[in-house]
Design an enzyme around this catalytic site. Structure first.
Site, PDB file in Angstrom:
ATOM      1  N   LYS A 122       0.840  -1.215   0.000  1.00  0.00           N
ATOM      2  CA  LYS A 122       0.000   0.000   0.000  1.00  0.00           C
ATOM      3  C   LYS A 122       0.865   1.251   0.000  1.00  0.00           C
ATOM      4  O   LYS A 122       0.600   2.199  -0.750  1.00  0.00           O
ATOM      5  CB  LYS A 122      -0.914  -0.007   1.219  1.00  0.00           C
ATOM      6  CG  LYS A 122      -1.882   1.172   1.249  1.00  0.00           C
ATOM      7  CD  LYS A 122      -2.939   0.997   2.320  1.00  0.00           C
ATOM      8  CE  LYS A 122      -3.968   2.120   2.240  1.00  0.00           C
ATOM      9  NZ  LYS A 122      -5.068   1.935   3.205  1.00  0.00           N
ATOM     10  N   CYS A 143       0.328  23.484   7.089  1.00  0.00           N
ATOM     11  CA  CYS A 143       0.752  23.815   5.723  1.00  0.00           C
ATOM     12  C   CYS A 143       0.454  25.256   5.320  1.00  0.00           C
ATOM     13  O   CYS A 143       1.053  25.766   4.377  1.00  0.00           O
ATOM     14  CB  CYS A 143       0.098  22.857   4.737  1.00  0.00           C
ATOM     15  SG  CYS A 143       0.694  21.160   4.882  1.00  0.00           S
ATOM     16  N   PHE A 162       5.520  13.829   3.127  1.00  0.00           N
ATOM     17  CA  PHE A 162       6.077  14.962   3.859  1.00  0.00           C
ATOM     18  C   PHE A 162       7.602  14.931   3.947  1.00  0.00           C
ATOM     19  O   PHE A 162       8.218  13.874   4.018  1.00  0.00           O
ATOM     20  CB  PHE A 162       5.482  15.039   5.264  1.00  0.00           C
ATOM     21  CG  PHE A 162       4.035  15.434   5.271  1.00  0.00           C
ATOM     22  CD1 PHE A 162       3.658  16.732   5.029  1.00  0.00           C
ATOM     23  CD2 PHE A 162       3.037  14.484   5.497  1.00  0.00           C
ATOM     24  CE1 PHE A 162       2.314  17.106   5.014  1.00  0.00           C
ATOM     25  CE2 PHE A 162       1.704  14.835   5.494  1.00  0.00           C
ATOM     26  CZ  PHE A 162       1.342  16.149   5.245  1.00  0.00           C
ATOM     27  N   GLY A 163       8.196  16.134   3.959  1.00  0.00           N
ATOM     28  CA  GLY A 163       9.639  16.288   4.072  1.00  0.00           C
ATOM     29  C   GLY A 163       9.999  17.362   5.078  1.00  0.00           C
ATOM     30  O   GLY A 163       9.131  18.054   5.620  1.00  0.00           O
ATOM     31  N   HIS A 183       0.864  26.399  -2.488  1.00  0.00           N
ATOM     32  CA  HIS A 183       1.468  25.375  -1.634  1.00  0.00           C
ATOM     33  C   HIS A 183       1.035  24.003  -2.139  1.00  0.00           C
ATOM     34  O   HIS A 183      -0.169  23.720  -2.218  1.00  0.00           O
ATOM     35  CB  HIS A 183       1.034  25.541  -0.185  1.00  0.00           C
ATOM     36  CG  HIS A 183       1.396  24.356   0.663  1.00  0.00           C
ATOM     37  ND1 HIS A 183       2.660  24.167   1.157  1.00  0.00           N
ATOM     38  CD2 HIS A 183       0.663  23.274   1.060  1.00  0.00           C
ATOM     39  CE1 HIS A 183       2.697  23.026   1.836  1.00  0.00           C
ATOM     40  NE2 HIS A 183       1.499  22.472   1.791  1.00  0.00           N
ATOM     41  N   ASN A 228       6.019  17.621   0.448  1.00  0.00           N
ATOM     42  CA  ASN A 228       5.271  18.649   1.169  1.00  0.00           C
ATOM     43  C   ASN A 228       6.040  18.935   2.456  1.00  0.00           C
ATOM     44  O   ASN A 228       5.988  18.154   3.402  1.00  0.00           O
ATOM     45  CB  ASN A 228       3.851  18.154   1.467  1.00  0.00           C
ATOM     46  CG  ASN A 228       3.030  19.162   2.249  1.00  0.00           C
ATOM     47  OD1 ASN A 228       3.571  20.114   2.813  1.00  0.00           O
ATOM     48  ND2 ASN A 228       1.735  18.944   2.315  1.00  0.00           N
TER      49      ASN A 228
END
Length: 386
Positions: free
Chosen positions: A55, A164, A215-216, A305, A338
């Protein structure tokens, strides 16, 4: 850039309006290639669940992310093996790592930005600091100010846990400060790390896999001020109208809680659809300040963004944008993932790179972000480098 070109650039800035005068960024040293992420994540968390692994592999392919930077490393997991174990209280360990890491990245991004700005650090009058990755008293704004050697009378503002939308929210606040304090120069710094929410995979939390794939970490910085000093400062984006809206009864769509195991985030599947349903009216209100209407979406540039590919795709479809309009956002997502509040800095840098291909009559644009609330942040801006 010669003095004549600089003068032409500065001449287009409206007196009193705030402008972005410099941009900077910084990252941790650990670079993660998306193609190797799945095996590494399941190895690091000692998990052997083929179904979850497949997954995550599918999600990774759908994100369009190719590379990201992260604070997490083998050294950290060796020192704190409990971070990869379900159910153990680890918030203290996580905050010890995060507080130090976000400060260091914010210092490096700010130093890069100040160097490009070209004026001494002592000329900074205000600091706006944004992060959803730390919690302490005093806050990260003080440690950043100390690390940069800012004057003790620098006026500081902190935005915590804006998610965000934090980068654009911080830019809105910095704009207001700059325009209401003549001669001021505002340093906006954002810094984020996913360690605060790092958890092993669990069939009970399938939504965690989206965060793992998307995410980063990193930091961003901007200098904002009005009435740029000729021959010293070069304004990049002039900031005009700034607005914020929240959508009633959507507070659970982006849900985050600070627990004994760190921060847990849950993103509901309907998030892209909710943004699609509400984005047009929000943008029309913002564009109206420059005399544009809903027929003019493709006359603007778009610094959005990149919360994820689904959000970008739905925005593009809803507003009938030309595919190239979201190039900068898609590039930032591909290269950095992101990175929460930081990502808008990376998008704006790519906008400047692509400015040479922008038509002269496409100077106006929108800076947009979406965060918990659900909150929409938007700024009508003008690219002064075109």
């Amino acid at each position: 850039m010669g003095s004549e070109e600089t003068f032409q650039c500065l001449r287009s800035a409206v007196p009193g309006n705030a402008a972005i005068l410099a941009l900077g960024k910084a990252f941790p040293h650990q670079l993660v290639m998306q193609e190797f992420l799945v095996d590494g994540y399941f190895r690091d968390t000692n998990c052997d669940d083929p179904e979850l692994k497949q997954k995550l592999a599918r999600i990774c392919k759908s994100t369009t992310v190719k590379t990201r930077y992260v604070v997490m490393s083998e050294e950290i997991l060796t020192k704190y093996p409990e971070l990869a174990i379900e159910g153990i209280p680890t918030v203290k360990q996580r905050l010890d790592i995060c507080n130090s890491a976000v400060t260091q990245m914010a210092i490096e991004a700010s130093e890069s930005c100040i160097k490009k700005w070209g004026r001494p650090v002592s000329d900074i009058t205000h600091l706006v600091y944004v992060s959803s990755s730390e919690a302490r008293l005093p806050g990260g704004d003080l440690y950043l100010a100390k690390g940069l050697g800012l004057r003790p009378n620098t006026r500081r503002t902190m935005l915590y846990f804006s998610g965000c939308s934090g980068g654009v929210a911080g830019l809105r606040v910095a704009k207001d400060i700059a325009e209401n304090n003549p001669g001021s120069r505002v340093l906006l710094a954002t810094s984020e790390t996913t360690i605060i929410g790092f958890r092993p995979p669990s069939a009970d939390r399938p939504y965690d896999l989206v965060g793992v794939a998307l995410f980063g970490d990193g930091a961003g910085a901007m200098i904002i001020g009005s009435n740029p000093v000729l021959k010293t400062e070069r304004p990049l984006f002039e900031l005009h109208t700034a607005i914020q809206h929240f959508l009633p009864d959507t507070e659970k769509v982006i849900d985050g809680k600070l627990t004994e195991e760190g921060i847990s985030f849950k993103l509901e599947r309907q998030l892209p659809q909710i943004i699609e349903n509400n984005i047009q009216d929000f943008c029309v209100e913002l564009m109206g300040s420059a005399g544009y209407s809903e027929k003019d979406f493709n006359k603007l540039f778009w610094a959005v963004h990149p919360g994820g590919p689904a959000i970008l795709n739905r925005l593009e479809k809803k507003l009938e944008l030309f595919p190239e309009k979201l190039n900068a956002s898609r590039r930032a997502l591909t290269d950095y993932g992101n990175a929460s509040s930081n990502t808008i800095v990376y998008v704006l840098e790519y906008m400047l790179e692509e400015a040479k291909n922008v038509k002269k009559d496409e100077q106006w644009g929108l800076i947009l972000a979406f965060g918990p609330g659900i909150t929409f942040e938007g700024i009508l801006t003008k690219n002064l480098t075109v």
